[in-house]
Write a protein that holds these residues in place. Sequence first.
Motif, PDB file in Angstrom:
ATOM      1  N   SER A 479      13.625 -49.114 -21.746  1.00 52.98           N
ATOM      2  CA  SER A 479      13.287 -47.933 -22.049  1.00 52.98           C
ATOM      3  C   SER A 479      13.738 -47.600 -23.474  1.00 52.98           C
ATOM      4  CB  SER A 479      13.906 -47.050 -20.962  1.00 52.98           C
ATOM      5  OG  SER A 479      13.878 -47.634 -19.736  1.00 52.98           O
ATOM      6  N   THR A 480      14.948 -48.347 -23.928  1.00 52.28           N
ATOM      7  CA  THR A 480      15.213 -47.748 -24.985  1.00 52.28           C
ATOM      8  C   THR A 480      15.421 -48.633 -26.208  1.00 52.28           C
ATOM      9  OG1 THR A 480      17.523 -49.036 -24.160  1.00 52.28           O
ATOM     10  CG2 THR A 480      17.316 -46.540 -23.871  1.00 52.28           C
ATOM     11  N   THR A 481      15.070 -50.218 -25.858  1.00 52.77           N
ATOM     12  CA  THR A 481      14.868 -50.668 -27.166  1.00 52.77           C
ATOM     13  C   THR A 481      13.515 -51.435 -27.650  1.00 52.77           C
ATOM     14  OG1 THR A 481      15.572 -52.607 -25.833  1.00 52.77           O
ATOM     15  CG2 THR A 481      17.293 -51.567 -26.789  1.00 52.77           C
ATOM     16  N   VAL A 482      12.587 -51.272 -26.561  1.00 50.28           N
ATOM     17  CA  VAL A 482      11.413 -52.049 -26.813  1.00 50.28           C
ATOM     18  C   VAL A 482      10.404 -50.754 -26.896  1.00 50.28           C
ATOM     19  CG1 VAL A 482       9.780 -53.429 -25.827  1.00 50.28           C
ATOM     20  CG2 VAL A 482      12.113 -53.825 -25.142  1.00 50.28           C
ATOM     21  N   ASP A 483      10.153 -50.407 -28.063  1.00 48.48           N
ATOM     22  CA  ASP A 483       9.137 -49.279 -28.435  1.00 48.48           C
ATOM     23  C   ASP A 483       7.689 -49.474 -27.958  1.00 48.48           C
ATOM     24  OD1 ASP A 483      11.139 -48.273 -30.001  1.00 48.48           O
ATOM     25  OD2 ASP A 483      10.762 -48.973 -31.798  1.00 48.48           O
ATOM     26  N   ARG A 484       7.360 -50.513 -27.839  1.00 48.09           N
ATOM     27  CA  ARG A 484       6.081 -50.820 -27.442  1.00 48.09           C
ATOM     28  C   ARG A 484       5.867 -50.172 -25.813  1.00 48.09           C
ATOM     29  NH1 ARG A 484       4.682 -56.577 -28.520  1.00 48.09           N
ATOM     30  NH2 ARG A 484       2.503 -56.283 -27.921  1.00 48.09           N
ATOM     31  N   MET A 485       6.963 -50.232 -25.169  1.00 48.85           N
ATOM     32  CA  MET A 485       7.135 -49.870 -23.649  1.00 48.85           C
ATOM     33  C   MET A 485       7.023 -48.314 -23.471  1.00 48.85           C
ATOM     34  SD  MET A 485       6.788 -52.437 -21.691  1.00 48.85           S
ATOM     35  CE  MET A 485       7.498 -51.897 -20.173  1.00 48.85           C
ATOM     36  N   ASN A 486       7.139 -47.719 -24.580  1.00 51.15           N
ATOM     37  CA  ASN A 486       7.358 -46.052 -24.492  1.00 51.15           C
ATOM     38  C   ASN A 486       5.901 -45.605 -23.588  1.00 51.15           C
ATOM     39  OD1 ASN A 486       9.695 -46.363 -25.693  1.00 51.15           O
ATOM     40  ND2 ASN A 486       9.001 -45.132 -27.465  1.00 51.15           N
ATOM     41  N   ASN A 487       4.868 -45.803 -23.900  1.00 51.76           N
ATOM     42  CA  ASN A 487       3.663 -45.513 -23.403  1.00 51.76           C
ATOM     43  C   ASN A 487       3.472 -46.011 -22.045  1.00 51.76           C
ATOM     44  OD1 ASN A 487       3.192 -43.484 -25.506  1.00 51.76           O
ATOM     45  ND2 ASN A 487       2.112 -45.183 -26.694  1.00 51.76           N
ATOM     46  N   VAL A 488       3.852 -47.237 -21.856  1.00 53.25           N
ATOM     47  CA  VAL A 488       3.613 -47.825 -20.575  1.00 53.25           C
ATOM     48  C   VAL A 488       4.719 -47.257 -19.428  1.00 53.25           C
ATOM     49  CG1 VAL A 488       4.171 -49.801 -19.271  1.00 53.25           C
ATOM     50  CG2 VAL A 488       3.459 -50.094 -21.464  1.00 53.25           C
ATOM     51  N   LEU A 489       6.008 -46.668 -20.041  1.00 48.72           N
ATOM     52  CA  LEU A 489       6.859 -46.310 -19.031  1.00 48.72           C
ATOM     53  C   LEU A 489       6.827 -44.490 -18.774  1.00 48.72           C
ATOM     54  CD1 LEU A 489      10.066 -48.259 -20.207  1.00 48.72           C
ATOM     55  CD2 LEU A 489       8.545 -48.912 -18.145  1.00 48.72           C
ATOM     56  N   TRP A 490       6.159 -44.216 -19.706  1.00 46.00           N
ATOM     57  CA  TRP A 490       6.279 -42.512 -19.658  1.00 46.00           C
ATOM     58  C   TRP A 490       4.712 -41.992 -19.473  1.00 46.00           C
ATOM     59  CZ3 TRP A 490       9.631 -38.585 -18.932  1.00 46.00           C
ATOM     60  CH2 TRP A 490       9.190 -37.339 -18.943  1.00 46.00           C
ATOM     61  N   PRO A 491       4.347 -41.213 -18.585  1.00 45.07           N
ATOM     62  CA  PRO A 491       5.268 -40.539 -17.459  1.00 45.07           C
ATOM     63  C   PRO A 491       5.355 -41.310 -16.559  1.00 45.07           C
ATOM     64  CG  PRO A 491       3.047 -39.534 -17.528  1.00 45.07           C
ATOM     65  CD  PRO A 491       2.915 -40.674 -18.560  1.00 45.07           C
ATOM     66  N   TYR A 492       4.790 -42.722 -16.338  1.00 46.16           N
ATOM     67  CA  TYR A 492       4.724 -43.572 -15.228  1.00 46.16           C
ATOM     68  C   TYR A 492       5.767 -43.735 -14.387  1.00 46.16           C
ATOM     69  CZ  TYR A 492       3.921 -47.599 -12.348  1.00 46.16           C
ATOM     70  OH  TYR A 492       3.801 -48.457 -11.257  1.00 46.16           O
TER      71      TYR A 492
END
Length: 1651
Positions: A479-492
């Motif tokens: 959540s905090t260090t892998v920028d490419r994951m932001n759209n994967v995790l939010w708002p999922y």
Amino acid sequence: MMESRIKPCLSCSGLATTLMDATTDKDPLVQEQIYNALCYLGESEPEEILHSCDEYLRQHDKLAYPHRVIILKAMETVVKNNIASLDKSTAKVVIFLASNEMTKSKEVIREWQQAASSVLVAVGQRFINKVMEEVLTKFQPGILPHYFIVQTFANLSVSNVFGMVPFLNSILGTMLPMLGMAKQDHMKSVFCYALQHFSESIQEYLANLDKAPDPTVRKDTFSNEIFSAYEVLFNSWLQHREAKLRLAVVEAVGPMSYLMPSEKLEEQLPKLIPGILALYKKHAEAFYISKSLCQILEASVNIGSRSLDVQLDALLGTLHPQICAPADPSVPLTVKNHTEVLRCFTVLACSFPDRVLAFLLPKLESSNERTRVGTLLIMRQIINSTPSQMEIKKPFILSSMKLPLQDSNDKVKRAVVQVISAMAHHGYLEQPGGEAMMEYLVRQCALPSEAPKKQTPDADDLTSDSVQSISVNTLFLLSTTVDRMNNVLWPYLLEFVTPIQFTNALTPLCKSLMYLAMKKQEEGENASLIRYDLNGNLPSPYALTTRLLVVSSQPYAGDCRGTAALRLLSVLQYSVHPALEQLWSKRVPSLVEHIEENTEKCLCQKEWEEKLLLFLQETLAAVSDNTWICHFVTEMCRQLNSYNGFPLEKNFLYKCIGTTLGACTSKDLVQKQLQELLETARYHEEAEREGLASCFGICAINHLEETLAKLEDFVRSDVFKKSVGLFSIFKDRSDNEVEKIKSTLILCYGFVAVHAPKELVLSRIEADILKNIFQYFNTKVLGIKVETKDLTLKLCLIRSICMISQAIYNGGKCGDFVFSRKAELVAQMVEFIKAEPLDAMRTPVRQRAMVTCTYLVVLEPHLSDPDRTELIDTCLASVLALPPDPGQERDGIGGDAPHKEILYGDTLSALKDLLKSLLQRNLTPHGLQDMFAHLGPWIKSNKEQERQRAVEVSAALLDFYLGKLNVSTVIPFYNLGVLIALFSPRCSDSLASVRQHAVDCVYCLLYIQLCYEGFARDHTDEMVEGLKALKKGLEEPDFTVLFHTCHNIAMVVGKRVPPDQLMSLLLAMFEGLADPDKNCSRAATVMINSLLKERGSVLQEKVPDIMSIIHSKLQEVDEEHVRKAAQQTVYILASQHKSVVVSSLLGSALPFDSHTCAMWRSLAAEPTLTSQILEQLLEKVNRDVPYKESKCFLLGSGSERIATPLPLAATCALYEIMSAPESGAAVLGLYAPLFVTLLLRVSCTVGVQLPKSLQSRERRSSSLSPAPRSLHPCSCAVETLKVMLARGGSEAVTRAVGSAGGWDLMASPERHHDGIAVLAGAMARHAGPRLPLIVKNLVPTLSSVFDSQRITTTAFFAELLNSNVVNDLMLLETVMDNMTGRQKDPCMLVRMLALRGLGNISSGSPEKVRKHGAKLLASMVNGMDDKDDPHNLVALEAMSSLSKLLDHLEERDIQSMLLHIAIRIRPFFDSEQPGLRQSSIVLFGNLTKFSEDDCEAFFEQILNGLVTLLLHLQDPKPEVVKACKFALRMCGPNMGCEGLCDMFLNHLREDRSLHYGEFMNNVCKHLMQSYPEMLNRLILTNLFYFKSNWVDIRAAAPMFIGFLVLHVDEDHCQQVDLDQLISALNLLLKDPVPAVRMKVAETLGRLVRIL
């Protein structure tokens, strides 16, 4: 010139030879020191020493190899440290020697030949050509070389790459034919070792061609030779049965593969790879195989090999199990092997991605756990290390992970989480199927967090962390260090917040979501933070708010989820409702702060829930939208069932529902939701019943009518009837379930009553609420009732009635409200209490019922007297009669002792509150009397627990009464006397808590009396306040303390009780004498003491009889008050007939029993009488001889001293009288005679025995009495002297002597005089004004016939002279003359002590020394020459004393005797007696002050003693070391060397530890700078100490010489007799102690300086 050059060489060589001769020493530390010494010599003369070593080894051909190794290692070090300056010719010599040493033995002797090889490698750093020239002579074609020749080549190639690689072509050319000749395994291994290192060196050379001497070198230069070697190694040696050889081959083949011709490598791969793979089966340790295989694979890929394709299946099939076998962290090679195998997979995956995946992915379906784990580890490696090759394989890899996601094995789960982490970094989770991975990760976060279990020995686990903790860390990192994951995790991730199965994952979820949301807000997406139009599965704002609010109610659960939930809620404020932004921005931080300021233990749960409910109320008010609120409450009710199994959270959710319903304006919705709650509640759960009732109560604040109506409707509804009917089918359950529903409804009414607006609810209490409650309880009014057995129903009824009573009481109009059913309800509570068993406390029924009664009794109308009496008696019996420690009961509900203990405490508090409530209604003396009429029997009970509880309750009631009392007119407190008599005896009860509470009771009663006398409520009476201070004395059951405290209480009571009540008090006190607790009768005796003082006198002739009767009575009744009374009587008798009483008591049998002792002590009451009795006893001590000589038949002609009885008895009597504090004044008056008599009594009883008759009697008494005072004459005298000093105001003397151990010393025949000195010093310090009389009384005893008395007096006077007080008191001359007069005393100890005393004048009266200097000096010199002094004790004392006097004597007095004294004391420096060594050295130091006028002569004495003083700094005795430090500091200024003087002053301070070696190094440096001509003299003196008995001095002497040699100039070397010195060192080199031999070896190394 040539001759002078040769001599040092020979001398240096001689030293080296001496050292090398000593290499045969078996001690490893000595060997190491010899090695160090040779290295040291080598630093000075590297060429010569290398030549010497060469010559020595050549000449001593038979020297065993372990000793040769020491020399060779020294040579290696010398070469390494001096390689840059080494002469070519010397290098040749060394090379030739090392080569010969290495190859001398055809057998391999590893340690020896390795040492020689290391010398060659060291020389080869600079002289590679010379080394190769020599070594190549032993590397001839066609002849198998020595093992270490080959190893030396290998090591040279590593240590000097650029120098060695040019030789390798020819070496390889010569070596290749030899490979076939090698038959022995060790030779084959060393060839492999060489080929491995040659290959690595060539690779390094080629990689750094820009720095290489010959940049034309190419790989091809070596390829053919390397391949030829490879063929032998692979085709022949690899098949060998010896495992070590096979591994050596494998280690070599790896680096060799890089250098093989490409076509040959390609040609060999089909055989090479299977050959290497086959080794895995033969070797348990696979690291070297894997490393080599990886090198081969890299080499193959580098040449673009096509053969790998064919080998791939075999490679994968062999390598895969290597990873599946878990690596053991405790075996480093297994971990390294894993790394190498994973590198192999990376190499293969880069070239064959499809086939590697096709091999790996089916393995994920294996039934073997290790296979699955290993495969996942490889997948992680491939995903991380081959991103470009795997890019197009992502969907395939993701789909293959479905099965592992369902795996339940913990190790597999950990591996899957690590794979998911790798995938996230490389963009896999953005693909279709990535969401399944994230859901898996969240599920693992939701696992129960357990303490990690201990690792099993096989250490299969990937890591010691649990799956849950790894998953939590992974989620947060993604959540905090892998920028490419932001759209994967939010708002999922929001989808996982509301489902109950993810509760344990809430903390990490909330933290991650909060971080992601804040990033979105930074990107400007505040308004559209949650896009419901794009994400249909997301929970609604109502669901999120409910969920996050409810889990916050238990803020510390799940790793402090409350903080995380509230912070997420705050971030989502705009998405929940736009109107909440301002409120939540202010409120949520303060809630979070409250959690962080507290801990789970200290947080008040009730207060926290109230804060959250207030936050909810404010939220509802801010929204102010009924439609929104209706949706919100519906969602809350929908979530209720999901909290089954979470009772605390569910209870809070009920409260939230009640709060939200209260804010709802839709009456229909309120009724509908209440109906739904009643229908769906799980009534058998206590938390649920509580929650539902709370909900109804909170809802009733705004909807009272709807709430009451819904409760009545429900009972009449079909649902309720069906429930009852349904339950009746199950016979066992029916009653229980129905009772639970009824219990809940009853509780609901209670909560409604207490929460609803008072102005509305009071009118409904009797008409509706109570009517329905009793209807459910099956209890008919007017006393006819059917009792329920259900505990829950009973407790709910009690609680509900309590809340109704509180509601009426808090209504503000309770004075106007007449509660007609009050008596009936009280009667019901009484019945409940009576039904409780008295043998144990199993339920909280009695406690809850009493709390309810507390609220009921204050309501109108008043209870009738019979009802009041029954209530009080029932409650008292129910609590006070319980067995002791009701918390320890093991039966009944709960069964845990702490729970029962808390319940008992709450019940006792409830009883106190109820009685206070009753007393409040009649706050008069009569009301108080009535209350204690009920409590009285319990207070006097013979059962401890009943008394304890009753007195505790009484103290609380009286304190309450006093606090509430408001006297408007002065009236008599008519029952004060009776009540004080009830409590004051309890002040000495056997229970400490009763005693404490009894004092509180008396305290309150006296203040109540003062109030009734007209004093203001806040009036403070000092005497009564004094009672509080007395409580401390009652904590411990000490008889004397208790009695003294009771006496003080009686004094206060006697002065404060009115005269008209005194008689009733006394009468009641007399009754108290028969109290069951004997302790309590003591308090009554206090009142009688004054009467005893008024008794008439007794006839003289009856005194002995009366004394006898008192004694017998004391034996019969051993009570404190009886003893006190008896002592009073004895005192009265003695005041009239002292002589008769003293004689009578002295006639008592020894040892005195406790009753006799008490009678003696009673004689100390009045100073005048006590003085007269003390004088009588002193006269009896002095009149008789202290002991009689008795022949001892068992010891032949010897005799023993037996104490005479009368002085002994009188001494014991003195002790008893003076041990009484009252004797102080009398003791002060007779201080000097008492002190002198007892001091001499101690002196005369040292070593004196008891008469036989008394010895047996003392043994009998000691067996009867637990700790009797010793009757031994000396101990008895010492104890009496101690008590005399303490009582005479000299406690400081007693303490000082005690802390110095003086009392024990006094009783010791050997150390008696030391004890007397301690006493005299303490007297001088703390009792100076007493000394003139004491000295006057002691002087005559110096001529006593008893040696002991002369010794004691001399010791006392000697120590007095140590203090200035004798001068101040003008006693100096008297005492000094007496000491001088004792110099001819026949007793040696007296003579010694007299000298000590004269020496003490220096510290006591230094200003007087000069005046009496000649006399004092003469005494000291005479003492040193004392002829009758076999052990030099008098001489020792004379030296010590003279040291002290020197500072104060006239120089002219000393000058004439200075040298005489210095020469006289010099032999003592090395005395075997530490005391003599110390004293003589200290005196020598002091004499240096007087050496100015005769400087040269005394300087000679300093030089004579210097070596001795420096060596004795290593003396085994610390006091001698201290003396040497002092003497050297004193000598320093006289030595004419400022540097030396500074060193002595700085380094030899007493408080500073000394690094001896470093210190001596510096001392010798200064000595050789200032007195180089003294070198030989200093060395000769040191040689004397080579034979010292002390090991440390024997070791220090050669070290001293070594340092002298180190710092002497060449010009002064000639004065040393080297032959004598080396001869002595050689002899000492055979010392049995290794530490000595080490120092000798070190010094031998340093002698190079003076050659």
